[in-house]
Write a protein that holds these residues in place. Structure first.
Motif: not given
Length: 204
Positions: A28-48
């Motif tokens: 969960h922390l690793v997925i949330n860390h995608f936010a450091t790459r921007g909204p699109d990266a986080f949303n893509a990881a969350s959707k996956f």
């Protein structure tokens, strides 16, 4: 004297804390860390993660039910434990006490976090995406609330890993327990940095 039922409860409690809950918290922390790459990266990881097969069953049987059992057992242990830091203020006694304190804190934090995110999605109020977390953390109160909650979670997991290895007889000697103490401190620091970077990615 430790009752036989308490012995098995503590073993189950420690096992659930690492497998599957500890693994989920790390993921969960690793997925949330995608936010450091921007909204699109986080949303893509969350959707996956949401698109995984049998995701509903995974959530209930890998996350929610083990988490509920761990929380119930944890509260039982926290309120029946005999803390003696006033008489014996050793490092391990303080870790024992902090493990109980952070456990109680996490029951509150996780329940509220689920309400703010998964429950809102379940009732169709809002999608769990970058904007949702940015809106939540725009409040100074919730920013502090999440910082404290994440730090409590990373400490509880890292220190719980030490307890798990002792409870299951993996680290039996004082030397092995001391070595694992340093390792788990490292785990706490690494996961805390990941968690803090994720939180502030939603704010900045």
């Amino acid at each position: 004297m430790l009752r036989e039922s308490d012995f098995y409860i503590r073993r189950l409690h420690s096992l659930l804390g690492i497998i599957p809950i500890g693994l989920f918290v790390t993921q969960h922390l690793v997925i949330n860390h995608f936010a450091t790459r921007g909204p699109d990266a986080f949303n893509a990881a969350s959707k996956f993660m949401e698109s995984l097969p049998f995701v509903l069953y995974l959530e209930w049987f890998v996350i929610y039910i083990p988490l509920l059992l761990h929380a119930v057992f944890g509260l039982y242990i926290a309120f029946t434990a005999k803390n003696n830091v006033n008489r014996y203020g050793t490092f391990r006694n303080w870790m024992f006490k902090l493990q109980r304190i952070t456990g109680v804190m996490l029951v509150i934090f996780i329940a509220w976090h689920i309400y703010q995110t998964r429950f809102q999605k379940a009732i169709g109020a809002q999608e769990v995406d970058f904007d949702m977390m940015a809106n939540i953390l725009s409040s100074p109160f919730f920013l502090v609330f999440y910082i404290v909650g994440v730090l409590a979670a990373t400490f509880h997991l890292a220190n719980g890993l030490w307890s798990f290895l002792v409870t299951w007889g993996i680290t039996q000697t004082p030397r092995s327990q001391k070595i694992v103490s340093f390792i788990t401190i490292g785990v706490f620091l690494i996961l805390s940095v990941i968690g803090m970077q994720a939180i502030f990615a939603f704010v900045i």
